[in-house]
Write a protein that holds these residues in place. Structure first.
Motif, PDB file in Angstrom:
ATOM      1  N   ALA A 160       0.804  -1.222   0.000  1.00 19.31           N
ATOM      2  CA  ALA A 160       0.000   0.000   0.000  1.00 19.31           C
ATOM      3  C   ALA A 160       0.839   1.275   0.000  1.00 19.31           C
ATOM      4  O   ALA A 160       0.504   2.249  -0.677  1.00 19.31           O
ATOM      5  CB  ALA A 160      -0.952   0.006   1.192  1.00 19.31           C
ATOM      6  N   TYR A 161       1.929   1.292   0.771  1.00 21.56           N
ATOM      7  CA  TYR A 161       2.733   2.513   0.839  1.00 21.56           C
ATOM      8  C   TYR A 161       3.372   2.830  -0.516  1.00 21.56           C
ATOM      9  O   TYR A 161       3.502   3.998  -0.894  1.00 21.56           O
ATOM     10  CB  TYR A 161       3.808   2.379   1.919  1.00 21.56           C
ATOM     11  CG  TYR A 161       3.241   2.340   3.316  1.00 21.56           C
ATOM     12  CD1 TYR A 161       2.629   3.458   3.870  1.00 21.56           C
ATOM     13  CD2 TYR A 161       3.306   1.185   4.081  1.00 21.56           C
ATOM     14  CE1 TYR A 161       2.091   3.432   5.157  1.00 21.56           C
ATOM     15  CE2 TYR A 161       2.774   1.137   5.355  1.00 21.56           C
ATOM     16  CZ  TYR A 161       2.165   2.263   5.889  1.00 21.56           C
ATOM     17  OH  TYR A 161       1.633   2.226   7.157  1.00 21.56           O
ATOM     18  N   ALA A 162       3.770   1.793  -1.239  1.00 25.10           N
ATOM     19  CA  ALA A 162       4.323   2.010  -2.577  1.00 25.10           C
ATOM     20  C   ALA A 162       3.243   2.519  -3.525  1.00 25.10           C
ATOM     21  O   ALA A 162       3.491   3.398  -4.355  1.00 25.10           O
ATOM     22  CB  ALA A 162       4.937   0.714  -3.106  1.00 25.10           C
ATOM     23  N   GLN A 163       2.045   1.975  -3.412  1.00 27.42           N
ATOM     24  CA  GLN A 163       0.932   2.445  -4.242  1.00 27.42           C
ATOM     25  C   GLN A 163       0.636   3.909  -3.965  1.00 27.42           C
ATOM     26  O   GLN A 163       0.405   4.698  -4.893  1.00 27.42           O
ATOM     27  CB  GLN A 163      -0.295   1.581  -3.974  1.00 27.42           C
ATOM     28  CG  GLN A 163      -0.148   0.148  -4.461  1.00 27.42           C
ATOM     29  CD  GLN A 163      -1.196  -0.783  -3.895  1.00 27.42           C
ATOM     30  OE1 GLN A 163      -1.869  -0.468  -2.916  1.00 27.42           O
ATOM     31  NE2 GLN A 163      -1.342  -1.946  -4.506  1.00 27.42           N
ATOM     32  N   SER A 164       0.667   4.289  -2.691  1.00 23.01           N
ATOM     33  CA  SER A 164       0.417   5.683  -2.324  1.00 23.01           C
ATOM     34  C   SER A 164       1.501   6.607  -2.862  1.00 23.01           C
ATOM     35  O   SER A 164       1.219   7.706  -3.364  1.00 23.01           O
ATOM     36  CB  SER A 164       0.325   5.812  -0.799  1.00 23.01           C
ATOM     37  OG  SER A 164      -0.051   7.111  -0.417  1.00 23.01           O
ATOM     38  N   MET A 165       2.757   6.164  -2.787  1.00 22.63           N
ATOM     39  CA  MET A 165       3.855   6.972  -3.327  1.00 22.63           C
ATOM     40  C   MET A 165       3.728   7.148  -4.832  1.00 22.63           C
ATOM     41  O   MET A 165       3.959   8.240  -5.368  1.00 22.63           O
ATOM     42  CB  MET A 165       5.194   6.324  -2.987  1.00 22.63           C
ATOM     43  CG  MET A 165       5.620   6.487  -1.544  1.00 22.63           C
ATOM     44  SD  MET A 165       5.857   8.215  -1.034  1.00 22.63           S
ATOM     45  CE  MET A 165       7.134   8.743  -2.175  1.00 22.63           C
ATOM     46  N   GLU A 180      -5.238   8.628  -9.370  1.00 21.79           N
ATOM     47  CA  GLU A 180      -6.442   8.080  -8.740  1.00 21.79           C
ATOM     48  C   GLU A 180      -6.365   6.559  -8.632  1.00 21.79           C
ATOM     49  O   GLU A 180      -6.728   5.974  -7.607  1.00 21.79           O
ATOM     50  CB  GLU A 180      -7.690   8.472  -9.531  1.00 21.79           C
ATOM     51  CG  GLU A 180      -8.974   7.913  -8.916  1.00 21.79           C
ATOM     52  CD  GLU A 180     -10.224   8.271  -9.716  1.00 21.79           C
ATOM     53  OE1 GLU A 180     -11.319   7.859  -9.284  1.00 21.79           O
ATOM     54  OE2 GLU A 180     -10.090   8.940 -10.761  1.00 21.79           O
ATOM     55  N   GLN A 181      -5.883   5.917  -9.683  1.00 20.43           N
ATOM     56  CA  GLN A 181      -5.783   4.456  -9.690  1.00 20.43           C
ATOM     57  C   GLN A 181      -4.956   3.953  -8.512  1.00 20.43           C
ATOM     58  O   GLN A 181      -5.394   3.049  -7.772  1.00 20.43           O
ATOM     59  CB  GLN A 181      -5.133   3.993 -10.996  1.00 20.43           C
ATOM     60  CG  GLN A 181      -4.839   2.493 -11.046  1.00 20.43           C
ATOM     61  CD  GLN A 181      -3.972   2.114 -12.245  1.00 20.43           C
ATOM     62  OE1 GLN A 181      -3.874   2.860 -13.212  1.00 20.43           O
ATOM     63  NE2 GLN A 181      -3.348   0.954 -12.169  1.00 20.43           N
ATOM     64  N   TYR A 182      -3.787   4.538  -8.314  1.00 16.65           N
ATOM     65  CA  TYR A 182      -2.911   4.060  -7.248  1.00 16.65           C
ATOM     66  C   TYR A 182      -3.386   4.509  -5.870  1.00 16.65           C
ATOM     67  O   TYR A 182      -3.255   3.760  -4.886  1.00 16.65           O
ATOM     68  CB  TYR A 182      -1.469   4.490  -7.506  1.00 16.65           C
ATOM     69  CG  TYR A 182      -0.797   3.620  -8.540  1.00 16.65           C
ATOM     70  CD1 TYR A 182      -0.426   2.311  -8.241  1.00 16.65           C
ATOM     71  CD2 TYR A 182      -0.551   4.093  -9.828  1.00 16.65           C
ATOM     72  CE1 TYR A 182       0.179   1.498  -9.186  1.00 16.65           C
ATOM     73  CE2 TYR A 182       0.057   3.290 -10.783  1.00 16.65           C
ATOM     74  CZ  TYR A 182       0.412   1.987 -10.452  1.00 16.65           C
ATOM     75  OH  TYR A 182       1.004   1.178 -11.391  1.00 16.65           O
ATOM     76  N   PHE A 183      -3.950   5.715  -5.788  1.00 13.86           N
ATOM     77  CA  PHE A 183      -4.504   6.150  -4.508  1.00 13.86           C
ATOM     78  C   PHE A 183      -5.640   5.219  -4.071  1.00 13.86           C
ATOM     79  O   PHE A 183      -5.754   4.872  -2.894  1.00 13.86           O
ATOM     80  CB  PHE A 183      -5.002   7.587  -4.586  1.00 13.86           C
ATOM     81  CG  PHE A 183      -3.914   8.632  -4.532  1.00 13.86           C
ATOM     82  CD1 PHE A 183      -2.800   8.450  -3.738  1.00 13.86           C
ATOM     83  CD2 PHE A 183      -4.019   9.804  -5.270  1.00 13.86           C
ATOM     84  CE1 PHE A 183      -1.796   9.402  -3.672  1.00 13.86           C
ATOM     85  CE2 PHE A 183      -3.023  10.766  -5.229  1.00 13.86           C
ATOM     86  CZ  PHE A 183      -1.905  10.563  -4.432  1.00 13.86           C
ATOM     87  N   ARG A 184      -6.460   4.800  -5.017  1.00 16.38           N
ATOM     88  CA  ARG A 184      -7.569   3.902  -4.673  1.00 16.38           C
ATOM     89  C   ARG A 184      -7.058   2.548  -4.187  1.00 16.38           C
ATOM     90  O   ARG A 184      -7.585   1.983  -3.222  1.00 16.38           O
ATOM     91  CB  ARG A 184      -8.507   3.718  -5.869  1.00 16.38           C
ATOM     92  CG  ARG A 184      -9.441   4.889  -6.108  1.00 16.38           C
ATOM     93  CD  ARG A 184     -10.541   4.559  -7.099  1.00 16.38           C
ATOM     94  NE  ARG A 184     -11.442   5.690  -7.270  1.00 16.38           N
ATOM     95  CZ  ARG A 184     -12.458   5.969  -6.460  1.00 16.38           C
ATOM     96  NH1 ARG A 184     -12.701   5.186  -5.412  1.00 16.38           N
ATOM     97  NH2 ARG A 184     -13.231   7.010  -6.690  1.00 16.38           N
ATOM     98  N   LEU A 185      -6.046   2.037  -4.862  1.00 18.84           N
ATOM     99  CA  LEU A 185      -5.486   0.754  -4.439  1.00 18.84           C
ATOM    100  C   LEU A 185      -4.971   0.827  -3.006  1.00 18.84           C
ATOM    101  O   LEU A 185      -5.199  -0.081  -2.197  1.00 18.84           O
ATOM    102  CB  LEU A 185      -4.346   0.348  -5.384  1.00 18.84           C
ATOM    103  CG  LEU A 185      -4.745  -0.099  -6.793  1.00 18.84           C
ATOM    104  CD1 LEU A 185      -3.509  -0.260  -7.667  1.00 18.84           C
ATOM    105  CD2 LEU A 185      -5.535  -1.408  -6.738  1.00 18.84           C
ATOM    106  N   ALA A 186      -4.272   1.909  -2.693  1.00 21.97           N
ATOM    107  CA  ALA A 186      -3.727   2.064  -1.342  1.00 21.97           C
ATOM    108  C   ALA A 186      -4.811   2.395  -0.325  1.00 21.97           C
ATOM    109  O   ALA A 186      -4.824   1.857   0.793  1.00 21.97           O
ATOM    110  CB  ALA A 186      -2.663   3.155  -1.338  1.00 21.97           C
ATOM    111  N   ALA A 187      -5.743   3.258  -0.716  1.00 24.39           N
ATOM    112  CA  ALA A 187      -6.810   3.673   0.205  1.00 24.39           C
ATOM    113  C   ALA A 187      -7.694   2.499   0.600  1.00 24.39           C
ATOM    114  O   ALA A 187      -8.145   2.401   1.744  1.00 24.39           O
ATOM    115  CB  ALA A 187      -7.645   4.780  -0.427  1.00 24.39           C
ATOM    116  N   ASP A 188      -7.931   1.613  -0.344  1.00 23.12           N
ATOM    117  CA  ASP A 188      -8.755   0.437  -0.051  1.00 23.12           C
ATOM    118  C   ASP A 188      -8.103  -0.477   0.977  1.00 23.12           C
ATOM    119  O   ASP A 188      -8.768  -1.296   1.604  1.00 23.12           O
ATOM    120  CB  ASP A 188      -9.037  -0.353  -1.338  1.00 23.12           C
ATOM    121  CG  ASP A 188     -10.081   0.321  -2.226  1.00 23.12           C
ATOM    122  OD1 ASP A 188     -10.861   1.141  -1.702  1.00 23.12           O
ATOM    123  OD2 ASP A 188     -10.119   0.016  -3.434  1.00 23.12           O
TER     124      ASP A 188
END
Length: 240
Positions: A160-165, A180-188
């Motif tokens: 998740a932290y890598a997705q957020s970065m 948005e794509q990566y923020f959603r993956l991490a946020a979920d």
């Protein structure tokens, strides 16, 4: 180590005879209270016997116990010693830990090498740490391209932290769809920075999102300790 099915008494007998696999399994049983009364001091003793014989798994476990004072007096010097012994044998967990020690000490080039060893064995935390190293100026000029490669590798494994970065990097590049794509993956997965960024982007109409969903993400971020999300929610409440 491969664990065969023996009785506790058989493990004890084999350990007394010096069988390394049996000794390691018995140590782990004592450490966790698995089928035997928990005895962390005995576990540490057995790990040390194996560690001093060159067993990398035992070196790592002993280092961890020394670092935390688990069943043995806390000793960070000895902990580092055993982390390094295991790391130099290629143990990925030890490489990650010892790389972290070196990073905290400011020995960034040495930390990089241990992180690379762990990353090449698929350790997502090491991949993420390499991304952070290359994002900053720890090794000279930042290398965003190299950082993105390592973040992507960890993100593809669901870290998740890598997705957020990655979301933040794409946001800086004004690629809102990727952000948005990566923020959603991490946020979920509950990553608060991604939750905040999603909510803030949605509320400011930088991505397509209704206000209700945006507030939901901000609320989750605030609940996870993101002060900026809390401030936005307070401002919204004051406007009502």
């Amino acid at each position: 180590m491969e664990q065969k099915h023996y009785t506790l008494e058989e493990y004890m007998h084999m350990a007394e005879e010096g069988h390394p696999d049996a000794k390691y399994i018995l140590a782990t049983k004592y450490r966790n209270g698995d089928g035997v009364e928990m005895d962390k001091a005995r576990a540490a003793q057995l790990y040390k016997e194996l560690a001093d014989q060159g067993d990398s798994d035992a070196q790592y476990d002993l280092a961890f116990m020394l670092d935390n004072g688990e069943g043995i007096d806390m000793d960070r010097v000895q902990s580092e010693h055993y982390f390094k012994l295991a790391a130099d044998q290629g143990d990925s967990d030890a490489c990650l830990c010892y790389g972290g020690i070196l990073f905290e000490r400011g020995q960034y080039a040495d930390a990089e090498q241990y992180f690379i060893t762990a990353a090449m064995k698929g350790d997502v935390k090491a991949e993420y740490n390499l991304g952070l190293l290359y994002m900053g100026d720890y090794l000279g000029s930042p290398d965003a391209s190299k950082a993105k490669e390592w973040f992507e590798s960890a993100a593809d494994e669901g870290f998740a932290y890598a997705q957020s970065m990655l979301g933040s990097m794409y946001l800086d590049e004004k690629d809102m769809a990727k952000a948005e794509q990566y923020f959603r993956l991490a946020a979920d997965q509950g990553e608060p920075t991604a939750q905040y960024n999603l909510g803030a982007l949605g509320l400011s109409n930088q991505i397509r999102m209704d206000e209700h969903e945006a507030i939901e993400w901000l609320t989750k971020a605030a609940a996870n300790g993101m002060e900026p999300a809390y401030q936005i929610l307070m401002q919204l409440n004051a406007q009502q």
